[in-house]
Motif scaffolding. Sequence first.
Motif, PDB file in Angstrom:
ATOM      1  N   ARG A  59       4.784 -20.873  34.854  1.00  0.00           N
ATOM      2  CA  ARG A  59       3.346 -20.917  34.646  1.00  0.00           C
ATOM      3  C   ARG A  59       2.809 -22.236  35.192  1.00  0.00           C
ATOM      4  NH1 ARG A  59       0.349 -17.681  31.102  1.00  0.00           N
ATOM      5  NH2 ARG A  59      -1.863 -18.094  31.439  1.00  0.00           N
ATOM      6  N   LYS A  71      -9.639 -19.834  39.000  1.00  0.00           N
ATOM      7  CA  LYS A  71      -9.629 -18.449  38.536  1.00  0.00           C
ATOM      8  C   LYS A  71     -10.880 -17.690  38.954  1.00  0.00           C
ATOM      9  CE  LYS A  71      -8.607 -15.785  34.348  1.00  0.00           C
ATOM     10  NZ  LYS A  71      -8.289 -15.902  32.902  1.00  0.00           N
ATOM     11  N   THR A  97      10.164 -19.043  38.963  1.00  0.00           N
ATOM     12  CA  THR A  97       8.787 -18.665  38.647  1.00  0.00           C
ATOM     13  C   THR A  97       8.381 -19.296  37.327  1.00  0.00           C
ATOM     14  OG1 THR A  97       9.027 -16.562  39.822  1.00  0.00           O
ATOM     15  CG2 THR A  97       7.212 -16.751  38.248  1.00  0.00           C
ATOM     16  N   VAL A 109      -1.598 -20.412  45.178  1.00  0.00           N
ATOM     17  CA  VAL A 109      -2.107 -19.063  45.461  1.00  0.00           C
ATOM     18  C   VAL A 109      -0.916 -18.145  45.681  1.00  0.00           C
ATOM     19  CG1 VAL A 109      -4.303 -19.832  46.454  1.00  0.00           C
ATOM     20  CG2 VAL A 109      -2.287 -19.595  47.929  1.00  0.00           C
ATOM     21  N   ASP A 110      -1.178 -16.828  45.589  1.00  0.00           N
ATOM     22  CA  ASP A 110      -0.103 -15.869  45.822  1.00  0.00           C
ATOM     23  C   ASP A 110       0.021 -15.570  47.307  1.00  0.00           C
ATOM     24  OD1 ASP A 110      -2.235 -14.196  46.405  1.00  0.00           O
ATOM     25  OD2 ASP A 110      -2.148 -13.119  44.501  1.00  0.00           O
ATOM     26  N   GLN A 111       0.836 -14.570  47.648  1.00  0.00           N
ATOM     27  CA  GLN A 111       1.084 -14.256  49.052  1.00  0.00           C
ATOM     28  C   GLN A 111      -0.156 -13.768  49.772  1.00  0.00           C
ATOM     29  OE1 GLN A 111       4.356 -11.498  49.083  1.00  0.00           O
ATOM     30  NE2 GLN A 111       5.889 -13.078  48.675  1.00  0.00           N
ATOM     31  N   SER A 165      -4.715 -15.433  47.019  1.00  0.00           N
ATOM     32  CA  SER A 165      -5.582 -15.387  45.841  1.00  0.00           C
ATOM     33  C   SER A 165      -5.020 -16.271  44.732  1.00  0.00           C
ATOM     34  CB  SER A 165      -5.715 -13.944  45.332  1.00  0.00           C
ATOM     35  OG  SER A 165      -6.230 -13.102  46.344  1.00  0.00           O
ATOM     36  N   PHE A 166      -5.903 -16.660  43.834  1.00  0.00           N
ATOM     37  CA  PHE A 166      -5.506 -17.493  42.700  1.00  0.00           C
ATOM     38  C   PHE A 166      -4.411 -16.813  41.894  1.00  0.00           C
ATOM     39  CE2 PHE A 166      -5.859 -18.179  38.130  1.00  0.00           C
ATOM     40  CZ  PHE A 166      -5.702 -19.552  38.043  1.00  0.00           C
ATOM     41  N   THR A 167      -3.494 -17.608  41.382  1.00  0.00           N
ATOM     42  CA  THR A 167      -2.425 -17.084  40.541  1.00  0.00           C
ATOM     43  C   THR A 167      -2.130 -18.070  39.427  1.00  0.00           C
ATOM     44  OG1 THR A 167      -0.128 -16.315  40.496  1.00  0.00           O
ATOM     45  CG2 THR A 167      -0.650 -18.066  42.043  1.00  0.00           C
ATOM     46  N   LEU A 168      -1.867 -17.553  38.234  1.00  0.00           N
ATOM     47  CA  LEU A 168      -1.524 -18.406  37.097  1.00  0.00           C
ATOM     48  C   LEU A 168      -0.090 -18.918  37.203  1.00  0.00           C
ATOM     49  CD1 LEU A 168      -3.107 -16.410  34.116  1.00  0.00           C
ATOM     50  CD2 LEU A 168      -3.844 -18.649  34.946  1.00  0.00           C
ATOM     51  N   SER A 169       0.766 -18.126  37.828  1.00  0.00           N
ATOM     52  CA  SER A 169       2.183 -18.461  37.925  1.00  0.00           C
ATOM     53  C   SER A 169       2.600 -18.573  39.383  1.00  0.00           C
ATOM     54  CB  SER A 169       3.035 -17.406  37.217  1.00  0.00           C
ATOM     55  OG  SER A 169       2.680 -17.293  35.850  1.00  0.00           O
ATOM     56  N   GLY A 170       3.701 -19.240  39.593  1.00  0.00           N
ATOM     57  CA  GLY A 170       4.234 -19.395  40.949  1.00  0.00           C
ATOM     58  C   GLY A 170       5.554 -20.133  40.886  1.00  0.00           C
TER      59      GLY A 170
END
Length: 283
Positions: free
Chosen positions: A153, A100, A151, A134-136, A139-144
């Motif tokens: 957590r 994070k 989708t 990570v997202d598209q 970057s860090f992401t809590l969910s994916g």
Amino acid sequence: MKHSSISPGVRVVDKSDGSSGFVRDDHRDWPATIGAEIEAEKPAVVVMMAGANDRQQFANGQTLLSDEWDKEYQARINAFLEAVKKTGRPVVWVGQPSYKTKSMTNDVLAFNELYRNATEKAGGTFVDVWDGFVDQSGSFTLSGFDMSGQTARLRNNDGIGLTPAGKRKLAFYVEKPLRQMLGNATSPNIAAVKPGAPVQALPGTPQAPVTVDRLAPISLNDPELDGGTDLLGASPRGAPAPEKSARDRLVIDGVAPESQPGRVNDFSWPKQPDATPTTGAVR
């Protein structure tokens, strides 16, 4: 110690220590202890993941990621890998995911490069899990996406820990090299295998001996085995020119089509009788 619910033929011996790393060897000295643990458990493969606790200076005051710190850290990683290598067991090193805080993410990015280089140099396998957390935009992401494509957590609120869905996703990355190393032991149908026992074929699926026939050598005069006689690199054979249509012969070459009896272009003399038409009764 437990059996995998997905692959009953695999026993997982959990020797993890969430507070350990390679900096604080007063808590757990991995290079010094891993050899004895491998000899005691006799695992088929060693899986290692570390780094989250190593963002600190060494006891002698070497600053995190300074040149001196890097040198000492690499030495301890290499010592661990060398200890595993002496036992003859393969090693799979799992990289760190993003975190994070930006500073922590930057640090583990540097750690991952150290792990990758050292592991591959030692003949081990490095597993990069970064893209899964990570997202598209990277970057860090809590969910994916979870393992079912939904989708979910993946990380705890602290941005460090993994949720059950996150742990399962991370394990998915590790399963691929493990399946290659463990072979049919990873089948869900195989019975439990005792430590140190060789992996056998699945019960109920006997395999007949494979007969290997001697293959005839490839002929230098026919490398493609298609009846050709030219070697690779010979001048290509010219393809036969396509036959021109009647229209192309007339327009391009000025050659009129041959006349047929009864047609308007029939200039033959004497005139040939027309074909007798077929007659039928009309009612």
